[in-house]
Design an enzyme around this catalytic site. Structure first.
Site, PDB file in Angstrom:
ATOM      1  N   GLY A 182       4.113   1.234  -1.921  1.00 27.77           N
ATOM      2  CA  GLY A 182       4.240   1.553  -3.239  1.00 27.77           C
ATOM      3  C   GLY A 182       2.764   1.948  -3.899  1.00 27.77           C
ATOM      4  O   GLY A 182       1.720   1.650  -2.987  1.00 27.77           O
ATOM      5  N   PHE A 209       0.063   1.041  -6.686  1.00 23.22           N
ATOM      6  CA  PHE A 209      -0.343  -0.044  -7.427  1.00 23.22           C
ATOM      7  C   PHE A 209      -0.214   0.062  -8.891  1.00 23.22           C
ATOM      8  O   PHE A 209      -0.448  -0.614  -9.622  1.00 23.22           O
ATOM      9  CB  PHE A 209      -1.331  -0.984  -6.866  1.00 23.22           C
ATOM     10  CG  PHE A 209      -2.674  -0.291  -6.559  1.00 23.22           C
ATOM     11  CD1 PHE A 209      -3.268   0.485  -7.592  1.00 23.22           C
ATOM     12  CD2 PHE A 209      -3.309  -0.672  -5.239  1.00 23.22           C
ATOM     13  CE1 PHE A 209      -4.606   1.080  -6.977  1.00 23.22           C
ATOM     14  CE2 PHE A 209      -4.499  -0.132  -4.867  1.00 23.22           C
ATOM     15  CZ  PHE A 209      -4.994   0.779  -5.669  1.00 23.22           C
ATOM     16  N   HIS A 216     -13.501  -2.298  -7.483  1.00 22.86           N
ATOM     17  CA  HIS A 216     -14.495  -1.553  -7.646  1.00 22.86           C
ATOM     18  C   HIS A 216     -14.202   0.047  -7.512  1.00 22.86           C
ATOM     19  O   HIS A 216     -15.311   0.711  -8.060  1.00 22.86           O
ATOM     20  CB  HIS A 216     -15.682  -1.846  -6.696  1.00 22.86           C
ATOM     21  CG  HIS A 216     -15.422  -1.394  -5.277  1.00 22.86           C
ATOM     22  ND1 HIS A 216     -16.612  -1.489  -4.307  1.00 22.86           N
ATOM     23  CD2 HIS A 216     -14.481  -1.137  -4.519  1.00 22.86           C
ATOM     24  CE1 HIS A 216     -16.134  -0.939  -3.283  1.00 22.86           C
ATOM     25  NE2 HIS A 216     -14.863  -0.890  -3.378  1.00 22.86           N
ATOM     26  N   ASP A 221       0.758  -0.977   0.020  1.00 27.89           N
ATOM     27  CA  ASP A 221       0.079   0.026   0.172  1.00 27.89           C
ATOM     28  C   ASP A 221       0.807   1.442  -0.060  1.00 27.89           C
ATOM     29  O   ASP A 221       2.113   1.045   0.034  1.00 27.89           O
ATOM     30  CB  ASP A 221      -0.807   0.082   1.236  1.00 27.89           C
ATOM     31  CG  ASP A 221      -2.472   0.669   1.029  1.00 27.89           C
ATOM     32  OD1 ASP A 221      -2.263   1.794   0.422  1.00 27.89           O
ATOM     33  OD2 ASP A 221      -3.242   0.150   1.505  1.00 27.89           O
TER      34      ASP A 221
END
Length: 339
Positions: A228, A230, A248, A202
């Site tokens: 990091g 993503f 989502h 994260d």
């Protein structure tokens, strides 16, 4: 007109549903259930300890009784087993964090659902396209971030426990939870599967919160944090990548980009596990999943929820050779892709 017209009960119950919702949310906000976890209390004691005006305190507490959130015996109020377990802030099973966030943020944003439906624009901080994203705003405030991450643990706990049991972890040795938040999915997997070593991936701001949480569960030796973004950084090279309540948040192009990155990162015959409130393929039964997609409209620039068939199609497009959907708990299911 028909001699036996249909009942309007469901229409009226849902139309006035915000009454019950706000009653519960205010009770969580004021700590009613945490107070009663100490001991049952009579009207005057409970009213005084919570600082409520005498005009409406009795109606408020009795409404909570009628809604099934409190019990009352001889004028003494007590928690139900469910509210005592889930809404006492001092218990690790507390899920009120998500309700606190709904009360403080989402309730006000949903007032503008009609505008969102007509314009396609979010009604959160992301409404101003030139400003920061809602996630940038959230991560810039440490106290608010910690509340949000704890809230995600609360709303995800049941699904996390199910994933730790239902996925065939015995076939793998390493995993990474991408968008790990507080780290509850990684923690539940590690607790249930002692042979595994895992990574919580994260943004850097999440690191101290993740490490504190894993330390509380005695898992620092088997779980580690990797910072990091993503979208910008390579994902960890592991056997299994999990993403819970992540996909989502993003538009279709971004969803597919994350799936491709996960495919590239997992080992040969590795796997990806996605979970959200997966909408049923007929788009007619999982009302929570469909309303969650409306929530993504209200909160994000491009996010939306999706069916299992949608996700399996995107996974196969990314290269996964085998896919399946497995129900977890409530509205949540996981979609598994095997490389």
């Amino acid at each position: 007109m028909s001699a036996n017209p249909p009942s309007p009960e469901q229409i009226l119950e849902i139309g006035f549903g915000f009454w019950a919702s706000k009653t519960l949310l205010s009770a969580v906000e004021m700590g009613v259930f945490t107070e009663l976890s100490r001991r049952p209390e009579n009207l005057e004691t409970l009213r005084g300890r919570l600082g409520l005006h005498p005009r409406s305190a009795r109606d408020f507490f009795d409404a909570l009784v009628a809604l099934g959130f409190l019990q009352r015996t001889d004028g003494v109020y007590a928690n139900t087993p469910a509210t005592d377990f889930y809404l006492d802030k001092h218990k690790p099973s507390y899920i009120g964090g998500i309700l606190e966030m709904v009360n403080q943020r989402s309730y006000g944003h949903w007032i503008h659902l009609t505008e969102a439906l007509r314009t396609g624009r979010p009604q959160s901080e992301a409404k101003d396209a030139s400003g920061p994203s809602p996630f940038e705003t959230l991560y810039a405030d440490p106290a608010r971030l910690k509340q949000f991450l704890a809230a995600m643990t609360g709303v995800s706990r049941g699904a996390n426990l199910a994933i730790a049991r239902k996925f065939p972890w015995d076939q793998y040795r390493t995993f990474a939870d991408v968008g790990t938040a507080q780290g509850d999915l990684a923690v539940q997997i590690a607790l249930a599967q002692p042979h595994l070593h895992g990574i919580g991936f994260d943004l850097a701001e999440v690191g101290p919160i993740f490490e504190e949480y894993t330390e509380q569960h005695g898992l620092n030796g088997r779980l580690r944090f990797m910072e990091g973004n993503f979208f910008e950084d390579a994902l960890p090279q592991v056997d299994v990548i999990t993403m819970g309540h992540i996909l989502h948040d993003w538009n279709l192009e971004e969803k597919k980009a994350l799936l491709r990155k996960a495919y590239d990162a997992v080992s040969p015959r590795g796997a990806m596990v996605i979970y959200d409130a997966i909408i049923d393929d007929a788009r007619a039964q999982n009302a929570f999943g469909l309303m969650m997609s409306l929530h993504m409209l209200v909160e994000t620039p491009g996010g939306f929820d999706y069916t299992g068939a949608d996700c399996m199609g995107w996974m196969k497009e990314a290269g996964f050779r085998e896919t399946r959907v497995v129900h977890l708990v409530g509205p949540d299911s996981m979609v598994i892709g095997i490389k």
